[in-house]
Write an enzyme that holds these catalytic residues in place. Structure first.
Site, PDB file in Angstrom:
ATOM      1  N   LYS A  91      -0.321  -2.055  -4.764  1.00  0.00           N
ATOM      2  CA  LYS A  91       0.229  -3.077  -5.652  1.00  0.00           C
ATOM      3  C   LYS A  91      -0.040  -4.450  -5.037  1.00  0.00           C
ATOM      4  CE  LYS A  91       3.891  -0.011  -7.258  1.00  0.00           C
ATOM      5  NZ  LYS A  91       5.360   0.245  -7.321  1.00  0.00           N
ATOM      6  N   ASP A 151       8.468   0.103   3.770  1.00  0.00           N
ATOM      7  CA  ASP A 151       8.891  -0.055   2.382  1.00  0.00           C
ATOM      8  C   ASP A 151      10.408  -0.199   2.299  1.00  0.00           C
ATOM      9  OD1 ASP A 151       9.063   2.605   3.300  1.00  0.00           O
ATOM     10  OD2 ASP A 151       8.868   3.448   1.298  1.00  0.00           O
ATOM     11  N   VAL A 206       0.862  -1.186   0.000  1.00  0.00           N
ATOM     12  CA  VAL A 206       0.000   0.000   0.000  1.00  0.00           C
ATOM     13  C   VAL A 206       0.895   1.231   0.000  1.00  0.00           C
ATOM     14  CG1 VAL A 206      -1.885   1.202   1.136  1.00  0.00           C
ATOM     15  CG2 VAL A 206      -1.699  -1.280   1.343  1.00  0.00           C
ATOM     16  N   TYR A 264      20.390   0.820  11.610  1.00  0.00           N
ATOM     17  CA  TYR A 264      19.748   2.137  11.559  1.00  0.00           C
ATOM     18  C   TYR A 264      19.653   2.685  12.982  1.00  0.00           C
ATOM     19  CZ  TYR A 264      16.701   5.409   8.967  1.00  0.00           C
ATOM     20  OH  TYR A 264      16.158   6.498   8.324  1.00  0.00           O
TER      21      TYR A 264
END
Length: 242
Positions: free
Chosen positions: A13, A96, A7, A87
């Site tokens: 998709k 994503d 989304v 990170y």
């Protein structure tokens, strides 16, 4: 079989994987999601798992409906990942980008890989040859740049993407096209050059809605794969099933 649901900020998709083979792919607006969902499960009755990656909005009723058809994994910062996440703020990392890093890890588990996703935003995600996700960068996408020029000024028009005829625009419209398109090209090529100086034998993968347009215009050697994020989501679903 796995149902993959991505989304995005603009569109949804959908992909159906039979192991690692993509057998169905569809892009649609979120308002058509449930209608298409029924058609997919009617056609692919062997689907028993789905993964949902949402940076945009998917209504709760759609998620409830999906859970009636199969088991569902909602991708989040608590999901298991196959790479080492270095990170600094892992709980702010977009799902994503988690999917793209996963796809990069499986594509080149012992190599340096930079993934560039050219969509609503242009994101850069780096996985090194130790299987470590380092982070990357986020900048405005092509359409966002066109919109910003129109919305943040009084007189500049809003234009759709078009290839500039020349570097030097001789009208307001051609100047905008030159500024946006050549600016994005220079940005991406320049960033790739900097990564190549830092990482040996770098593989660069370009994905996202504007990947095809850009892949033919960049000077650097890249691999264009518009469905790279879906591959990452399929890997993540398999990784999180047990």
């Amino acid at each position: 079989m796995n149902l993959i649901i991505d989304v995005g900020n603009t569109l949804v998709k959908l992909g159906v994987y039979d192991k690692e083979k993509l057998v169905y792919y569809e892009v649609l607006k979120s308002k058509y999601f449930f209608e298409q969902l029924k058609k997919i499960f009617s056609r692919y009755s062997a689907i028993n798992w789905a993964i949902v990656s949402a940076v945009g909005n998917l209504e709760q009723k759609d998620l409830v409906a999906l859970s009636v058809f199969c088991k569902v994994h909602i991708l989040s910062n608590d999901s298991k990942v196959p790479f080492k996440n270095s990170y600094a703020t892992p709980y702010s990392l977009g799902v994503d980008r988690i999917a793209l890093a996963t796809a990069a890890f499986y594509h080149n588990p012992t190599a340096n890989t930079l993934v560039i996703d050219a969509g609503t935003c242009i994101t850069y995600d780096m996985v090194n040859d130790y299987g470590e996700y380092l982070g990357g960068a986020i900048s405005p996408g092509i359409k966002m740049r066109y919109k910003a020029l129109h919305n943040q000024t009084k007189k500049l028009p809003f234009l759709e993407l078009d290839d500039p005829i020349d570097l030097i625009g001789n009208s307001t419209q051609s100047s905008i096209h030159s500024g946006v398109v050549n600016g994005v090209k220079a940005e991406i090529d320049g960033i790739i050059d900097q990564y190549e100086k830092r990482f040996k034998d770098l593989t660069v993968i370009l994905t996202g809605g504007d990947a095809h347009f850009l892949s033919e215009r960049l000077k650097n050697t890249i691999f264009a794969d518009s469905k790279f994020l879906l591959k990452g989501l399929n890997f993540l679903l398999e990784y999180n099933k047990h």
